[in-house]
Motif scaffolding. Structure first.
Motif, PDB file in Angstrom:
ATOM      1  N   LEU A  39       0.827  -1.201   0.000  1.00  0.00           N
ATOM      2  CA  LEU A  39       0.000   0.000   0.000  1.00  0.00           C
ATOM      3  C   LEU A  39       0.862   1.252   0.000  1.00  0.00           C
ATOM      4  CD1 LEU A  39      -2.558  -1.061   2.762  1.00  0.00           C
ATOM      5  CD2 LEU A  39      -2.758  -1.356   0.294  1.00  0.00           C
ATOM      6  N   PHE A  40       0.480   2.205  -0.818  1.00  0.00           N
ATOM      7  CA  PHE A  40       1.097   3.522  -0.842  1.00  0.00           C
ATOM      8  C   PHE A  40       0.048   4.505  -0.349  1.00  0.00           C
ATOM      9  CE2 PHE A  40       3.300   0.958  -3.913  1.00  0.00           C
ATOM     10  CZ  PHE A  40       4.633   1.306  -3.749  1.00  0.00           C
ATOM     11  N   GLY A  73       6.071  12.844   3.177  1.00  0.00           N
ATOM     12  CA  GLY A  73       5.085  12.216   4.047  1.00  0.00           C
ATOM     13  C   GLY A  73       4.318  11.046   3.473  1.00  0.00           C
ATOM     14  N   ALA A  74       4.550  10.676   2.231  1.00  0.00           N
ATOM     15  CA  ALA A  74       3.900   9.484   1.680  1.00  0.00           C
ATOM     16  C   ALA A  74       4.503   8.257   2.352  1.00  0.00           C
ATOM     17  CB  ALA A  74       4.093   9.416   0.174  1.00  0.00           C
ATOM     18  N   THR A  75       3.685   7.251   2.610  1.00  0.00           N
ATOM     19  CA  THR A  75       4.193   6.031   3.244  1.00  0.00           C
ATOM     20  C   THR A  75       3.915   4.818   2.370  1.00  0.00           C
ATOM     21  OG1 THR A  75       2.144   5.733   4.498  1.00  0.00           O
ATOM     22  CG2 THR A  75       3.943   6.908   5.599  1.00  0.00           C
ATOM     23  N   TYR A  76       4.815   3.857   2.468  1.00  0.00           N
ATOM     24  CA  TYR A  76       4.702   2.576   1.778  1.00  0.00           C
ATOM     25  C   TYR A  76       4.646   1.505   2.854  1.00  0.00           C
ATOM     26  CZ  TYR A  76       6.516  -1.740  -0.262  1.00  0.00           C
ATOM     27  OH  TYR A  76       6.695  -3.044  -0.619  1.00  0.00           O
ATOM     28  N   HIS A  77       3.719   0.575   2.716  1.00  0.00           N
ATOM     29  CA  HIS A  77       3.581  -0.514   3.685  1.00  0.00           C
ATOM     30  C   HIS A  77       3.449  -1.828   2.929  1.00  0.00           C
ATOM     31  CE1 HIS A  77       2.710   2.386   6.894  1.00  0.00           C
ATOM     32  NE2 HIS A  77       2.088   3.044   5.940  1.00  0.00           N
ATOM     33  N   ARG A  78       4.265  -2.794   3.303  1.00  0.00           N
ATOM     34  CA  ARG A  78       4.107  -4.153   2.780  1.00  0.00           C
ATOM     35  C   ARG A  78       3.593  -4.997   3.933  1.00  0.00           C
ATOM     36  NH1 ARG A  78       7.290  -9.013   1.650  1.00  0.00           N
ATOM     37  NH2 ARG A  78       9.117  -8.066   2.613  1.00  0.00           N
ATOM     38  N   LEU A  79       2.427  -5.587   3.740  1.00  0.00           N
ATOM     39  CA  LEU A  79       1.731  -6.336   4.789  1.00  0.00           C
ATOM     40  C   LEU A  79       1.494  -7.762   4.315  1.00  0.00           C
ATOM     41  CD1 LEU A  79      -0.895  -3.539   5.259  1.00  0.00           C
ATOM     42  CD2 LEU A  79       0.936  -4.015   6.882  1.00  0.00           C
ATOM     43  N   GLU A  80       1.756  -8.725   5.193  1.00  0.00           N
ATOM     44  CA  GLU A  80       1.497 -10.130   4.891  1.00  0.00           C
ATOM     45  C   GLU A  80       0.393 -10.650   5.793  1.00  0.00           C
ATOM     46  OE1 GLU A  80       5.196 -12.165   5.461  1.00  0.00           O
ATOM     47  OE2 GLU A  80       5.978 -11.505   3.521  1.00  0.00           O
ATOM     48  N   ARG A  81      -0.270 -11.688   5.325  1.00  0.00           N
ATOM     49  CA  ARG A  81      -1.319 -12.325   6.123  1.00  0.00           C
ATOM     50  C   ARG A  81      -0.718 -12.896   7.396  1.00  0.00           C
ATOM     51  NH1 ARG A  81      -5.893 -14.596   2.746  1.00  0.00           N
ATOM     52  NH2 ARG A  81      -6.124 -15.857   4.572  1.00  0.00           N
TER      53      ARG A  81
END
Length: 91
Positions: A39-40, A73-81
């Motif tokens: 997600l960005f 201030g933009a954020t990047y998130h990598r999320l796993e189950r």
């Protein structure tokens, strides 16, 4: 289409990705076919738009495995189950 995605996921090798297709995303969410989110998030409120997690989304816990913040201030998130969600308080 769901059956075809399930077949592709069973094959070894490449990763399946979607970019910007909110209708396809809702179908994948409804059928529990997403293993990872990237997600960005941009620091702006537009006041309208399509929902990322719409009706029919399967509840799932996520764990953050990577994140970054830009100078603006933009954020990047990598999320796993991460299994089933646990409900309670933050912390």
């Amino acid at each position: 289409m769901v059956a075809e995605v399930r077949k592709l996921r069973q094959q070894p090798g490449r990763t399946l990705q979607t970019w910007g297709s909110t209708e396809l995303l809702q179908t994948l969410l409804k059928h529990d076919l997403i293993d990872e989110y990237r997600l960005f998030i941009f620091p702006v409120v537009l006041g309208a738009g399509k929902r990322l997690f719409g009706n029919g989304t399967m509840p799932v816990a996520l764990k953050q495995v990577e994140s970054a913040t830009s100078a603006k201030g933009a954020t990047y998130h990598r999320l796993e189950r991460s299994g089933k969600p646990e409900y309670g308080q933050m912390g």
